[in-house]
Design an enzyme around this catalytic site. Structure first.
Site, PDB file in Angstrom:
ATOM      1  N   ASN A 155      -9.977 -15.329 -36.200  1.00  0.00           N
ATOM      2  CA  ASN A 155      -9.461 -16.696 -36.114  1.00  0.00           C
ATOM      3  C   ASN A 155      -9.300 -17.261 -37.521  1.00  0.00           C
ATOM      4  OD1 ASN A 155      -9.434 -17.223 -33.152  1.00  0.00           O
ATOM      5  ND2 ASN A 155     -11.629 -16.850 -33.347  1.00  0.00           N
ATOM      6  N   ASN A 172      -8.045 -23.704 -50.861  1.00  0.00           N
ATOM      7  CA  ASN A 172      -7.102 -23.224 -51.863  1.00  0.00           C
ATOM      8  C   ASN A 172      -5.805 -24.021 -51.839  1.00  0.00           C
ATOM      9  OD1 ASN A 172      -8.663 -20.943 -52.869  1.00  0.00           O
ATOM     10  ND2 ASN A 172      -8.358 -20.063 -50.839  1.00  0.00           N
ATOM     11  N   GLU A 326       4.752 -13.573 -49.918  1.00  0.00           N
ATOM     12  CA  GLU A 326       3.786 -14.427 -49.216  1.00  0.00           C
ATOM     13  C   GLU A 326       4.345 -14.766 -47.836  1.00  0.00           C
ATOM     14  OE1 GLU A 326       1.177 -17.469 -51.306  1.00  0.00           O
ATOM     15  OE2 GLU A 326       2.654 -18.773 -50.349  1.00  0.00           O
TER      16      GLU A 326
END
Length: 484
Positions: A155, A172, A326
């Site tokens: 999760n 982040n 990404e």
């Protein structure tokens, strides 16, 4: 292997219309009603288990699509970068987002695909072969964290989801990301070319950053994911000396090692970051790689890229050298199809910042280590861990005094415990525990940073009303800086 017709016979409009088309707001609702009508009065209809599973899957798919629409609506309507590039949409008027944001994603993806197709047409036979390899490659998606995100199920939640649930963890996502691209309701992954071997992952950093000791790897994408060729916010490729596999390129090539450091962007300048939906991402990656190879003056590098027998690991080295792919999945990933790989040991401070209780319990086995852990918790404003440690160990005023004398903990070297308890962002519940249990004196003056101040001074500076009220009720006074 087959190249899409879009590349074989390129006939793309010069300008992709980015104005959102209208959709029937009732279309998906009617489809859902039709599919789930089978469950009405199921006790008397004798419906099969297979049919019920189909209905449940339909509902799940609809909910997944609805969540994705919310994430993209937030990104495209709030991100200032999209507004400056004329790629934004209006914020939803009601509480719910329509599927218009998903249509908009597809249009934006086609826009960037159109740009790179026009730039690279026509393709040589070598280029077509390389493109076919990329298009037919399987991908692995890697999420790194110091947190323990899995038991039998993985999760991973977006920053926005974590914040909405009042979960305290190290983040982040920074204010600039939220303001300029507003993609804080997505989960982030590095991308690798799959070599179908047990040696995973191929990379351990993303954009030069080690994001964590645990690598969580999935081999399936999302129908509502999107990919950028770089970090979405920071689209500058770092110099070769910062790359994880720098020796591979420094030992084998010359010119390309000086060419790789650059901004990867579209036609509207360096803040124009290309975005591709899941369907278009492999084609977008391949064509952008071909565009880079064409511009390179490194003949040996070009020959290496066009090697007909290039292996998956070498292809991954190239792609994650030229780019830093990404991948983003809306809101949350929950799956039992994953691999967890421990890349290195997790430091105590990193475990605390990530609220990794399993690692904390493994490392904090005595009072001495508890002193270290509590100092790290206070220094990083981790109230959840601080309160957990205070409940697990019987801390005394003497423990606090010993904690302050530790030489190998920067927080205790630089700050008084009273300062850490009351600094901006500190949780008053932790301060409350310390005072109620006699662990600190409410009016002790700081000896280190802001010498002469008290906890009330800190609370007044940060305008923390709860902390101020609690301190005043316990007889707190200001330090010498505020004395008249």
């Amino acid at each position: 292997m087959k190249i899409p017709e879009a590349v074989n016979h390129i006939n793309v409009q010069n300008n992709i219309d980015l104005v959102d088309g209208k959709i029937n707001p009732n279309k998906d609702t009617k489809a859902l009603q039709k599919n789930i009508s089978c469950v009405t009065n199921s006790s008397s209809s004798g419906i099969s288990e297979k049919h019920l599973d189909h209905c449940a899957d339909t509902v799940k798919s609809f909910l997944r699509k609805s969540i994705a629409a919310q994430s993209y609506s937030k990104m495209f309507s709030q991100g200032t970068s999209f507004k400056s590039l004329n790629l934004s949409i209006e914020a939803p008027s009601g509480a719910r987002s329509s599927f218009r944001s998903l249509e908009h994603l597809d249009k934006v993806s086609r826009h960037y695909l159109s740009e790179i197709i026009q730039k690279t047409h026509p393709l040589s036979s070598d280029e077509r072969h390389l493109l076919s390899i990329i298009i037919n490659s399987d991908f692995n998606f890697r999420h790194q964290s110091n947190a323990n995100l899995s038991n039998n199920t993985l999760n991973i939640k977006s920053f926005d989801k974590i914040k909405s649930e009042n979960i305290q963890t190290y983040k982040n996502t920074f204010s600039e990301d939220i303001e300029e691209i507003a993609n804080h309701d997505f989960v982030f992954f590095g991308v690798e070319i799959s070599n179908h071997q047990e040696t995973l992952p191929l990379n351990k950093t993303h954009h030069t950053v080690d994001f964590g000791a645990n690598a969580y790897i999935i081999d399936h994408d999302s129908p509502y994911g999107y990919m950028t060729l770089t970090d979405h916010f920071d689209n500058a490729i770092p110099p070769v000396f910062y790359h994880e596999h720098q020796s591979f390129f420094l030992d084998n090539f010359k010119e390309v090692v000086d060419e790789v450091s650059r901004y990867v962007h579209g036609n509207q300048g360096k803040t124009d970051v290309p975005i591709f939906n899941t369907k278009d991402m492999r084609l977008g990656i391949g064509l952008h790689l071909i565009d880079f190879i064409r511009k390179s003056k490194d003949q040996r590098f070009r020959e290496f890229c066009y090697n007909k027998n290039i292996d998956p690991v070498s292809l991954d080295r190239i792609i994650n050298f030229v780019f830093q792919l990404e991948y983003h999945i809306p809101r949350m990933l929950s799956t039992d199809n994953f691999k967890k790989i421990k890349l290195r040991d997790i430091s105590l401070e990193d475990a605390i910042k990530a609220s990794n209780y399993e690692e904390i319990n493994n490392k904090v086995t005595d009072k001495k280590m508890a002193h270290q852990a509590l100092a790290y918790s206070l220094g990083n404003k981790k109230a959840d861990i601080a309160l957990y440690l205070l409940s697990k160990f019987n801390f005394t005023k003497q423990d606090v005094a010993e904690m302050e004398k530790m030489k190998n903990n920067r927080y205790c070297n630089l700050y008084d415990v009273e300062y850490l308890l009351s600094k901006d962002g500190a949780n008053y519940k932790v301060l409350e525990y310390f005072i109620n249990n006699g662990l600190v004196d409410v009016n002790k003056k700081f000896q280190k940073v802001n010498s002469g101040d008290t906890m009330l001074d800190n609370a007044m500076k940060s305008k923390d009303s709860k902390m101020i009220d609690f301190l005043l009720k316990n007889g707190a006074i200001l330090g010498k800086r505020f004395e008249i």
